[in-house]
Scaffold this motif. Sequence first.
Motif: not given
Length: 322
Positions: A24-33, A88-89, A80-81, A94-100
């Motif tokens: 996958p390009i983007v992956e969440l593993r057990g992520a939470g907020k 891991p990032v 999570g991750d 949002p500019r950091d995300a856009l750069a990726r």
Amino acid sequence: MTSKTTGTHGAVLTDPAPEREGRPIVELRGAGKAYGNVRALHGVDLAVHPGRVTCVLGDNGAGKSTLIKIISGLHQHTEGDFLVDGEPVRFGTPRDALARGIATVYQDLATIPLMPVWRNFFLGSEMTKGPWPVRRLDIARMKRTADEELRNMGIVLDDLEQPIGTLSGGQRQCVAIARAVYFGARVLILDEPTAALGVKQSGVVLKYIAAARERGLGVIFITHNPHHAYLVGDHFSVLRLGTLELSAARADITLEELTNHMAGGAELAALKHELAQVGGVDVAALPKEPEAPAAGVPDQAGDTPASDAPASDTAAPAEGKA
């Protein structure tokens, strides 16, 4: 999958980590907020693959907005991750995300209604020409590029000078999608793109979501409409009260089952039981609840999804449109 993408102003850039087959390009593993003592999101697993549409469904307060904010870099996860290209990032902005290569198209589309279509296409990233300090806008080049990119997505507009506010809701959504693709998006997050649209305009947007998938983008389609999701989706994740209730590939779930999960099958069963005690309601005539898909159905990444156990009774904070 090619290892090159179209970057800022159409420059061809090499991806920092070319997509490998099955990764996958983007992956969440057990992520939470968590916001203080309140858990808005907990234990969410999500994988976004190139050339696939991952649909995230849920009612108001389910955690969809929080999920968007984490992936788009607006908020940071607290458990999570979060991985991009297997690394891991933790995005600061949002500019950091856009750069990726992670672009988000929100419901408001970030457009200025009175500005022309071509100007909105390059809003905040205008092309210029001439030496510094007397550089000026390269209007001809921006018009030509906007027209080419829109046509590449199958969007043909007769007049790019018309204010974008005069376009239909579906057309504005499509312009926003084409803009994100042009500026190098590899993952496209669409926040309820069909929520305020009629049937015909929703169909237009769904067509361009499919077009983005055909161009090799990984699409995260946030919606509360299971019928729209099932038309274009490859994988479905249903959130309830901040937890992942369902994760299933298209081949492992029917539209009826997806609708049942989205509508809250357990809650509807309880409601049906209560209605049986009210006079004048023919409970026998009400539709039966479809059986849930078997637990342990592999998801699109080949992993076992989260169980369909009821979510935690910890209420998620109000999330506006989510």
